[in-house]
Write a protein that holds these residues in place. Structure first.
Motif, PDB file in Angstrom:
ATOM      1  N   ALA A   1      -4.756  -0.295   7.432  1.00 49.10           N
ATOM      2  CA  ALA A   1      -4.855  -1.698   7.012  1.00 49.10           C
ATOM      3  C   ALA A   1      -3.971  -2.588   7.879  1.00 49.10           C
ATOM      4  CB  ALA A   1      -4.472  -1.833   5.537  1.00 49.10           C
TER       5      ALA A   1
ATOM      6  N   THR B   1      -8.608  -1.947  -4.058  1.00 47.73           N
ATOM      7  CA  THR B   1      -8.719  -0.803  -4.951  1.00 47.73           C
ATOM      8  C   THR B   1     -10.044  -0.094  -4.746  1.00 47.73           C
ATOM      9  OG1 THR B   1      -8.711  -0.073  -7.260  1.00 47.73           O
ATOM     10  CG2 THR B   1      -9.578  -2.275  -6.833  1.00 47.73           C
TER      11      THR B   1
ATOM     12  N   GLU C   1       0.866  -1.184   0.000  1.00 51.58           N
ATOM     13  CA  GLU C   1       0.000   0.000   0.000  1.00 51.58           C
ATOM     14  C   GLU C   1       0.894   1.223   0.000  1.00 51.58           C
ATOM     15  OE1 GLU C   1      -2.554   2.613  -0.260  1.00 51.58           O
ATOM     16  OE2 GLU C   1      -3.588   0.708   0.056  1.00 51.58           O
ATOM     17  N   ASP C   2       0.707   2.129  -0.962  1.00 55.40           N
ATOM     18  CA  ASP C   2       1.604   3.268  -1.099  1.00 55.40           C
ATOM     19  C   ASP C   2       1.201   4.498  -0.294  1.00 55.40           C
ATOM     20  OD1 ASP C   2      -0.568   3.753  -2.805  1.00 55.40           O
ATOM     21  OD2 ASP C   2       0.652   4.941  -4.188  1.00 55.40           O
ATOM     22  N   GLU C   3       0.006   4.549   0.215  1.00 59.07           N
ATOM     23  CA  GLU C   3      -0.439   5.686   1.035  1.00 59.07           C
ATOM     24  C   GLU C   3      -0.186   5.364   2.497  1.00 59.07           C
ATOM     25  OE1 GLU C   3      -1.684   8.609  -0.020  1.00 59.07           O
ATOM     26  OE2 GLU C   3      -1.566   8.027  -2.133  1.00 59.07           O
TER      27      GLU C   3
ATOM     28  N   ASP D   1      -2.444  -3.226  -3.069  1.00 53.21           N
ATOM     29  CA  ASP D   1      -3.058  -2.040  -3.657  1.00 53.21           C
ATOM     30  C   ASP D   1      -2.722  -2.107  -5.140  1.00 53.21           C
ATOM     31  OD1 ASP D   1      -3.992   0.488  -4.331  1.00 53.21           O
ATOM     32  OD2 ASP D   1      -2.492   1.561  -3.157  1.00 53.21           O
TER      33      ASP D   1
ATOM     34  N   LYS E   1     -11.901  -0.568  -1.596  1.00 52.40           N
ATOM     35  CA  LYS E   1     -11.424   0.449  -0.667  1.00 52.40           C
ATOM     36  C   LYS E   1     -12.535   1.461  -0.427  1.00 52.40           C
ATOM     37  CE  LYS E   1      -6.463   0.692  -1.341  1.00 52.40           C
ATOM     38  NZ  LYS E   1      -5.412   1.615  -1.775  1.00 52.40           N
TER      39      LYS E   1
ATOM     40  N   VAL F   1      -3.231   5.059   4.937  1.00 57.15           N
ATOM     41  CA  VAL F   1      -4.044   3.904   4.549  1.00 57.15           C
ATOM     42  C   VAL F   1      -3.312   2.613   4.928  1.00 57.15           C
ATOM     43  CG1 VAL F   1      -5.114   2.706   2.601  1.00 57.15           C
ATOM     44  CG2 VAL F   1      -5.171   5.200   2.710  1.00 57.15           C
ATOM     45  N   ALA F   2      -1.996   2.592   4.718  1.00 61.59           N
ATOM     46  CA  ALA F   2      -1.198   1.423   5.090  1.00 61.59           C
ATOM     47  C   ALA F   2      -1.260   1.173   6.595  1.00 61.59           C
ATOM     48  CB  ALA F   2       0.249   1.608   4.638  1.00 61.59           C
TER      49      ALA F   2
ATOM     50  N   LEU G   1       0.149   1.917  -7.371  1.00 64.78           N
ATOM     51  CA  LEU G   1       1.253   2.323  -6.494  1.00 64.78           C
ATOM     52  C   LEU G   1       1.912   3.548  -7.119  1.00 64.78           C
ATOM     53  CD1 LEU G   1       2.768  -1.223  -5.886  1.00 64.78           C
ATOM     54  CD2 LEU G   1       1.188   0.046  -4.400  1.00 64.78           C
TER      55      LEU G   1
ATOM     56  N   TYR H   1     -10.464   0.403   3.104  1.00 63.27           N
ATOM     57  CA  TYR H   1     -10.346  -0.832   3.868  1.00 63.27           C
ATOM     58  C   TYR H   1     -11.372  -0.845   4.992  1.00 63.27           C
ATOM     59  CZ  TYR H   1      -5.768  -1.847   1.807  1.00 63.27           C
ATOM     60  OH  TYR H   1      -4.749  -2.139   0.947  1.00 63.27           O
TER      61      TYR H   1
END
Length: 150
Positions: A22, A83, A13-15, A57, A102, A18-19, A60, A104
């Motif tokens: 999750a 997603t 997960e690149d955010e 995700d 998403k 959000v990472a 990315l 999540y």
């Protein structure tokens, strides 16, 4: 004791916020989580690490997570895509992979991860290419959100 306790999960997960969200959900489910926020880091983890499951995700930044998915397919590691675009946001070759809509939410995340571990999620496409019934999808095969999850 739940099926997810002690399972190693690769979370891509690149955010960062959000990472973290999750990751907290996965830890609450009893999982051991390794987070990768960039494609190169995720590929390195997928190549060298040992994972029971993965959550990818799709987007990315300017890259897609498909190379990680390909590697996980080769290693026979069950995974799902996360997603906000739903199944229609996936390239055709990946349409049979389970999708977590998403943002999540804990209930559908837990549900799909358990399905991956029991092998139910990989057999989602029935005869004629139609999606099979599942509590995490509408009869039309569209993912539903946690507040609708059974």
């Amino acid at each position: 004791m739940t099926l997810l306790v002690g399972r190693r999960v690769l979370l891509v997960e690149d955010e960062s916020l959000v990472a973290m969200l999750a990751e907290d959900m996965l830890v609450d489910l009893g999982c051991e989580v390794v987070v990768a926020m960039r494609l190169d880091k995720a590929l390195a983890q997928a190549r060298t690490g040992s994972f029971d499951l993965a959550v990818l995700d799709v987007n990315l930044g300017d890259a897609r997570s498909y190379p990680i998915a390909d590697l996980l397919f080769e290693r026979r590691t069950p995974f799902l895509f996360a997603t906000g675009y739903g199944r229609q946001g996936l390239e055709e070759a990946y349409k049979a992979v389970p999708v977590l809509q998403k943002p999540y939410q804990a209930a559908p995340l837990e549900h799909l991860l358990k399905r991956l571990l029991t092998g139910d999620a990989q057999a989602r496409t029935g005869a004629g290419g139609s999606l099979m019934a599942c509590a995490c999808h509408t009869p039309a095969g569209q993912p539903i959100r946690a507040d609708h999850c059974r």
